[in-house]
Design a protein around this motif. Structure first.
Motif, PDB file in Angstrom:
ATOM      1  N   ALA A  43       0.857  -1.193   0.000  1.00  0.00           N
ATOM      2  CA  ALA A  43       0.000   0.000   0.000  1.00  0.00           C
ATOM      3  C   ALA A  43       0.888   1.237   0.000  1.00  0.00           C
ATOM      4  O   ALA A  43       1.215   1.781  -1.052  1.00  0.00           O
ATOM      5  CB  ALA A  43      -0.946  -0.013   1.191  1.00  0.00           C
ATOM      6  N   THR A  44       1.305   1.681   1.182  1.00  0.00           N
ATOM      7  CA  THR A  44       2.106   2.906   1.291  1.00  0.00           C
ATOM      8  C   THR A  44       3.421   2.595   1.994  1.00  0.00           C
ATOM      9  O   THR A  44       3.546   2.722   3.214  1.00  0.00           O
ATOM     10  CB  THR A  44       1.347   3.983   2.084  1.00  0.00           C
ATOM     11  N   PRO A  45       4.425   2.167   1.253  1.00  0.00           N
ATOM     12  CA  PRO A  45       5.691   1.778   1.893  1.00  0.00           C
ATOM     13  C   PRO A  45       6.508   2.989   2.317  1.00  0.00           C
ATOM     14  O   PRO A  45       6.413   4.065   1.723  1.00  0.00           O
ATOM     15  CB  PRO A  45       6.413   1.002   0.797  1.00  0.00           C
ATOM     16  N   ASP A 160       0.072   1.820  16.455  1.00  0.00           N
ATOM     17  CA  ASP A 160      -0.053   2.497  15.148  1.00  0.00           C
ATOM     18  C   ASP A 160      -0.777   3.838  15.244  1.00  0.00           C
ATOM     19  O   ASP A 160      -1.673   4.141  14.452  1.00  0.00           O
ATOM     20  CB  ASP A 160      -0.760   1.580  14.144  1.00  0.00           C
ATOM     21  N   TRP A 161      -0.360   4.656  16.220  1.00  0.00           N
ATOM     22  CA  TRP A 161      -0.989   5.958  16.428  1.00  0.00           C
ATOM     23  C   TRP A 161      -0.045   7.138  16.149  1.00  0.00           C
ATOM     24  O   TRP A 161      -0.299   8.256  16.598  1.00  0.00           O
ATOM     25  CB  TRP A 161      -1.540   6.061  17.855  1.00  0.00           C
ATOM     26  N   ARG A 162       1.008   6.931  15.397  1.00  0.00           N
ATOM     27  CA  ARG A 162       1.892   8.051  15.060  1.00  0.00           C
ATOM     28  C   ARG A 162       1.205   8.958  14.048  1.00  0.00           C
ATOM     29  O   ARG A 162       0.518   8.496  13.135  1.00  0.00           O
ATOM     30  CB  ARG A 162       3.217   7.558  14.508  1.00  0.00           C
ATOM     31  N   GLU A 163       1.408  10.236  14.191  1.00  0.00           N
ATOM     32  CA  GLU A 163       0.854  11.186  13.228  1.00  0.00           C
ATOM     33  C   GLU A 163       1.523  11.003  11.877  1.00  0.00           C
ATOM     34  O   GLU A 163       0.863  11.037  10.827  1.00  0.00           O
ATOM     35  CB  GLU A 163       1.045  12.625  13.730  1.00  0.00           C
ATOM     36  N   THR A 164       2.832  10.797  11.904  1.00  0.00           N
ATOM     37  CA  THR A 164       3.575  10.592  10.668  1.00  0.00           C
ATOM     38  C   THR A 164       4.891   9.903  10.997  1.00  0.00           C
ATOM     39  O   THR A 164       5.367   9.964  12.139  1.00  0.00           O
ATOM     40  CB  THR A 164       3.843  11.933   9.943  1.00  0.00           C
ATOM     41  N   HIS A 165       5.453   9.232  10.023  1.00  0.00           N
ATOM     42  CA  HIS A 165       6.771   8.628  10.166  1.00  0.00           C
ATOM     43  C   HIS A 165       7.466   8.734   8.821  1.00  0.00           C
ATOM     44  O   HIS A 165       6.866   8.453   7.780  1.00  0.00           O
ATOM     45  CB  HIS A 165       6.663   7.163  10.599  1.00  0.00           C
ATOM     46  N   GLU A 166       8.706   9.190   8.830  1.00  0.00           N
ATOM     47  CA  GLU A 166       9.443   9.449   7.594  1.00  0.00           C
ATOM     48  C   GLU A 166       8.644  10.362   6.670  1.00  0.00           C
ATOM     49  O   GLU A 166       8.608  10.177   5.448  1.00  0.00           O
ATOM     50  CB  GLU A 166       9.803   8.132   6.883  1.00  0.00           C
ATOM     51  N   ASN A 167       7.967  11.330   7.266  1.00  0.00           N
ATOM     52  CA  ASN A 167       7.152  12.319   6.537  1.00  0.00           C
ATOM     53  C   ASN A 167       6.000  11.679   5.765  1.00  0.00           C
ATOM     54  O   ASN A 167       5.482  12.271   4.815  1.00  0.00           O
ATOM     55  CB  ASN A 167       8.026  13.140   5.570  1.00  0.00           C
ATOM     56  N   GLU A 168       5.583  10.490   6.200  1.00  0.00           N
ATOM     57  CA  GLU A 168       4.483   9.788   5.530  1.00  0.00           C
ATOM     58  C   GLU A 168       3.353   9.557   6.537  1.00  0.00           C
ATOM     59  O   GLU A 168       3.498   8.779   7.477  1.00  0.00           O
ATOM     60  CB  GLU A 168       4.976   8.450   4.976  1.00  0.00           C
TER      61      GLU A 168
END
Length: 319
Positions: A43-45, A160-168
């Motif tokens: 999906a979104t790697p 899985d509650w991070r707003e973003t990771h690696e700008n994704e």
């Protein structure tokens, strides 16, 4: 004398391109079965790792080869045949194509495919793929909701509650955060969290503030699956999201982040059975299996067995 006997032959094992040797149905618009299996390799790697679970759907299908000649046998985990009547059998719709460099296109393809499955009145069963796969699946359920509200039962070692990771913002670390923003999601029950994940304490606090009910792995072991199932109101429409790393790595070593203390096969399958008994499972996904990290195929076998048991639950729900 053959030093390596083909033990699979004893059980009628066969090469299979579909899960359990089920009928293939690659034209989603022609589905007539009540359950549709769909492989979603990506999906979104994140750019740092790419589509690291891309080979999971095929590995899980291969793990069912020994069952292809025995699908009509008695399954003690299902209380009878997995599919008690021919009309209740699932179909395997193959894998969606993907572009590792175009997460937006991958998400739209998943959303459109799941929407078509729902339009055919089938229950989507997604074989991932990384844990960003549920986001477009959840969006598709929203597209078809018509005012219905859903409870998510997430079975996962991580929240899985991070707003973003690696700008994704649409990646695997943000799945439940994105779910919480969807108007058709009214309740989230997260089961199996343990160890150290990517979430900060502030992410956990945000989840609690939103209204998430947490049943960490230690609590589930101590109090049993009823502790989690009691949090699902009777009559709920339930979306089940299962990450392979929720299961103890002694059973499923083929995951990106092994951590002791995970759930057993029976705990996971009893959660699935219990969710169906509390209401109706509207969709289910199985993600984050990484065959390259498996040990002697034991993880593929265990995870495929969980999926098989879930198919039996869904078949009885559709009866």
């Amino acid at each position: 004398m053959n030093q390596n006997p083909d033990l699979g032959a004893l059980f009628g094992a066969a090469e299979t391109s579909t899960f359990l040797g089920l009928d293939a149905c690659t034209d989603l618009s022609s589905i007539e079965a009540p359950i549709a299996i769909l492989g979603v390799p990506c999906a979104t790697p994140y750019a740092s790792v790419g589509a690291y679970c891309r080979n999971a759907p095929d590995a899980l299908r291969r793990a069912t080869a020994s069952l292809t000649a025995n699908l009509e046998r008695h399954d003690f985990d299902s209380g009878g045949q997995v599919f008690p009547e021919p009309r209740l059998r699932a179909v395997d719709c193959g894998d969606l194509p993907f572009d590792e460099a175009d997460g937006a296109a991958n998400r739209e393809a998943i959303r459109s495919a799941v929407r078509t499955i729902l339009e055919r009145s089938a229950i989507p069963v997604l074989l991932g793929g990384d844990d960003s796969v549920p986001i477009p699946m959840l969006q598709a359920l929203g597209d078809a909701a018509n005012g219905r509200k859903f409870t998510i039962l997430q079975i996962d070692a991580h929240i899985d509650w991070r707003e973003t990771h690696e700008n994704e913002p649409m990646g695997l670390s943000s799945t439940m955060r994105r779910a919480s923003e969807m108007p058709h999601v009214e309740r989230i029950v997260q089961v199996g969290a343990r160890g150290i994940g990517s979430a900060a304490t502030s992410d956990y606090e945000d989840a609690v503030k939103w209204g998430v009910s947490f049943v960490p792995a230690r609590q589930l072991h101590r109090e049993g699956v009823a502790r989690a199932l009691d949090l699902i109101p009777e009559g709920s429409e339930v979306i089940v999201c299962i990450d392979a790393d929720a299961i103890d790595p002694a059973l499923v070593p083929g995951v990106i982040a092994r951590c002791p203390g995970g759930l057993s096969y029976d705990e996971v399958t009893n959660l699935i059975r219990g969710a169906a008994a509390r209401g109706r499972i509207a969709a289910i996904d199985f993600v984050e299996f990484m065959p390259e990290r498996d040990v002697d195929g034991i993880g593929a076998l265990t995870f495929a067995r969980v999926i098989t048991t879930a198919l039996g639950v869904l078949a009885r729900q559709a009866a």
